[in-house]
Design a protein around this motif. Structure first.
Motif: not given
Lengths: 571, 571
Positions: A284-285, A289-294, A311-322, A336-344
């Motif tokens: 969460l930025a 929410p944004v997704a990052v591939l690693l 971003a001013k503040d970022i943190r990993m999303a909790q399970d429910q937020e995901v 594959v087929g994810l509808s979220l801003r995607l960074l790699a």
């Protein structure tokens, strides 16, 4: 200095309160005493080491054209309100009201006070550039002060502030401080690295940290074993090795992976290495929410992600937020087929026939290939550097080491001058904000860092430039007139030669004198004892490696001078 | 130092905020700037003067065998509760709570902290004597900070604390500090006196103040014009002159003095001098009324009365309180038949045929003689000394002068060591309290006092030892190559000769350069101008008296050294 004339209350036992080496040895060497949490008295021996650092700092700051001032420790709250930091700074800023109910605080740093001086006294380009510094006691109300002088609440700091008319000037001021700091820590006899760093709470355009290398550092830094390059992990740019050989893409396969949410479990089940898996992490930025591939074997560097996203503040999303953001339970996410801003992360683009989550509970996809099976628009360096990465500068081998931050230089830009309206008139008569830089050295911390880097089981091993006294003379025959006479004579001769000698003239057993000399960390020790009575010889011993010479008294002063010079030059 | 490289924001106008000379001149000479009430930033030129004082103080303290330490500015309240001063100290002790709600304060002085160190580290007579000092920023939340560095809230102080096994040792430690202070203020080039003083809030057995003589001092002191004797008014013992010739006692007469309550009115009415009248004053000592007799022309010294009575608090009784205690209205009190504890100043016993109140409204008594007409059991020295008194030490003539307290030494005794249980084992194995002394110098105040004593209408006249730069070179021909070359050459030569020279290399008119040189108070000024172009001569001028010499460049460095030595020796 005579041992009988100085208060050095050494301790035989390790004090329970000390968690790190420097804290333990400074206490045992009778150099500091705790008054209250994170607040210490410097006893004579400890203060002498601090003064050595101060003198080096002062000389090099003056040489760089900076001017010494002294600002107050008590500051009015209204200046901090002007800069906007009164709200932002948090409880480390100790606030109180004086007897007239004026809101005040204890200075943890002096950007506000110096900017106030600048706006009142620097009016024209003709007054610039200016660099003002002070060596002063600061107070930061750390929530968990610890490690003695390493993270105290009250500590001695050198802080400097530069003012320039334009960016080029500001960068030159910054470069001058970079050079001065390099000279300072070199002269202190310390092994250190300068690393690019994140600017953090002070803000501004860019910054470097000076880190003393030691096993007990608070920060990990990456250093090249072949060249000068070094960086903070959060800032170290990953340079990928050569492109791997091309691999034929295989057909996409969906596999059932019941209950397997972790990289290790999935890889073991499918019989592949973690570097073949691409993990999908949701952050969460500033709430979005944004997704990052690693790659599966890599760690995300959050500071890189935060800076990329501005971003001013970022943190990993909790399970429910995901789940709310993707509709997929954690552990089965994939690109594959994810509808979220995607960074790699850049390295992900090189993984062929990868394993990813299938965006469906209990399923993963095999043989996924970027470009063919999913698109990603934003590719950058998001991961932490590893010891196995090549040096980004020369390609050489890297080493991850612990470091203690002893200096930090910032190019501040106009953050404070804009907020506090510190402006000057340029050559064309235009009114413009001052361009600032700020530059700190933890003076008391340098002494702690020097000890973290230079000690052994018996005590401190002071680098010659920081040693309160570079050489000690042990008189092992207090009752013996001849031995005492030669010890006294050497003491006088060394002082006359400008060498700040120490004389253990106490009525103590030789064993205690040897132990205390080792504990206190004198770089050289001269022993005048029975052997002098027998053969006229005394012993000169180097603390660092125990190198010992039997010498005649006649040439000793010259030899000491020579050995001290070698030590200083050898570093 | 080059003027172009140092921030000295001089002011042409007198700043409105300044009430005294040193405050005005330190502001005008760009040496200090106010941050908030009683809190100042020391700019480079002002800080340089403070460092001069610090260095002299440090050298002399070390020479006297004292050891430098550095104690914290933030102190825990519990130590102050132990000593009993947390309640007593009043709102000058700035108190606050830290983030963990621990009660804390900003150190206005360090008796508690040093006693805590002593009780933890000094265990045996073998560890003693010890004298520990620090040069440190203090904070006292003065209700009305004023006069710039003379009475600030935040200021730089040298404070020292001695620990001894017995009174003889403590007095020797005290004497050593007395000598060190005498050397310090002599080396600073100041005219000063050491006076016996009252111990005040610090407590203890006895104390001396070091006062710099200046027209604007906060205290008046009596000094002998013939010998070394000097004392604070509150402590100056009055020595009576020779006994006057005996006078025959005349018969007691009661006279009506309608509405005449004042000394002057009664004396005028009766045609006698005020020294023939004996006034009766009622004081409340810890609430209990006492009457004190004093000659009509004298002033009571309340501190002498308070000390004699060993009272915690004394004050003059109000009219109603006088009436309640004596049944007599104010203005008509007298010793004859008065039923109140009666004290008399020693001088009263010499007044023959005196006028006193008749203890009846509108009546006085004439020809009253002590012994015949009233008895007084308690006779002592209760009055303030006057310029007409003889020197109590040599009988010489006295002068009352204004002084600025710059140092204060106290024999504390065991007040703190008893309260805080700081004990040691003596040679016989007995457990005894440490005997303490404490010794302060107002380091930043010394600079202000030096200016109060040494200035003229044009600015500061720094004594050579305190001058940031003892000599300035004015280059009056910035555009002239020959003049600039010789100014630069002199600057280099003086520095090479170890003289910390200043060079006014600014592109300013000669008038400004002369004005700033006078304002900043350089003890010597070298002018390189047109005359050099004409005749090869430059001008050397002494700031103190304007003594001017035309000299050739060749011998100038030697001459400057000679003149500087004369100045230092002449003080």
């Amino acid at each position: 200095m005579r041992y009988s004339q100085i208060l050095i209350p050494t301790l035989k036992e390790d004090p329970a309160e000390a968690e790190v080496v420097s804290h333990r040895l400074l206490l045992r060497a009778g150099s500091i005493r705790k008054l209250t949490a994170g607040v210490y008295t410097y006893l004579p021996y400890g203060l002498a080491a601090i003064r050595r650092v101060e003198n080096i700092v002062r000389e090099e700051m003056n040489r760089a054209g900076a001017q010494e001032v002294l600002m107050p420790m008590v500051q009015p709250a209204d200046l901090w309100q002007e800069s906007g930091r009164y709200e932002k700074y948090g409880p480390e800023l100790l606030r109180f009201r004086d007897r007239h109910e004026r809101e005040s605080c204890l200075g943890p740093t002096h950007e506000e006070v110096i900017t106030d001086i600048a706006r009142r006294e620097l009016h024209s380009y003709r007054d610039l550039p200016v660099n003002l510094y002070q060596i002063q006691t600061k107070f930061r109300d750390e929530i968990r002060p610890r490690f003695g002088l390493m993270r105290g609440r009250e500590f001695i700091m050198k802080d400097a502030y530069s003012f320039d008319t334009d960016d080029a000037g500001a960068e030159q001021s910054y470069r001058k401080m970079h050079e001065a700091y390099t000279r300072i820590f070199t002269r202190c006899g310390l092994e250190f690295r300068c690393v690019e760093a994140d600017s953090g709470a002070i803000g501004g355009s860019f910054s470097h940290e000076f880190m003393v290398l030691a096993a007990t550092g608070e920060d990990t830094i990456a250093v090249c074993t072949a060249c000068d390059w070094a960086a903070n992990l959060e800032k170290a740019a990953v340079k990928l090795g050569p492109q791997p050989a091309a691999v034929d893409p295989l057909p996409l396969v969906k596999v059932e992976t019941p209950g397997m949410k972790k990289v290790e479990t999935v890889c073991e089940f499918l019989g592949v290495e973690p570097e073949r898996l691409v993990k999908t992490m949701v952050y969460l930025a500033d709430g979005v929410p944004v997704a990052v591939l690693l790659r599966g074997d890599r760690e995300l560097e959050e500071v890189k992600l935060k800076n990329y996203l501005r971003a001013k503040d970022i943190r990993m999303a909790q399970d429910q937020e995901v789940f709310d953001a993707t509709g997929v339970p954690v552990g089965y996410l994939g690109p594959v087929g994810l509808s979220l801003r995607l960074l790699a992360d850049q390295e992900v683009m090189r993984v062929a026939n990868a394993i990813v989550g299938a965006n469906e509970k209990n399923f993963h996809l095999q043989n996924v290939n970027p470009g063919r099976d999913f698109q990603v628009a934003e590719v950058a360096d998001f991961r932490q550097i590893c010891a196995s990465d090549p040096c980004p500068s020369c390609g050489g081998a890297l080493r991850l080491v612990e470091g203690i931050e002893v200096g930090h230089i910032f190019k501040l830009g106009t953050a404070y001058s804009e907020a506090m309206n510190a402006r000057f008139q340029d050559q064309q008569g235009n009114d413009r904000p001052l361009i600032m830089g700020c530059y700190g050295i933890g003076v008391s911390r340098v002494v702690a860092a020097a000890i973290e880097q230079n000690h052994d089981a018996n005590g401190i091993i002071f680098p010659v430039p920081l040693a309160p006294y570079p050489v000690t003379i042990l008189n092992l025959g207090n009752k013996d007139e001849a031995i005492t006479a030669v010890a006294e004579q050497l003491y006088t001769q060394l002082q006359e030669a400008g060498i700040d000698a120490f004389l253990d003239d106490r009525d103590e057993r030789p064993g205690s004198k040897f132990k205390d000399a080792d504990l206190l960390g004198f770089p050289f020790r001269i022993t005048v004892g029975k052997r002098y009575a027998e053969s006229g010889m005394v012993e000169l011993r180097r603390r660092r490696d125990g190198f010992t010479e039997e010498v005649e008294v006649a040439g000793l002063v010259e030899l000491v001078r020579q050995r001290l010079n070698e030590e200083s030059a050898g570093r």
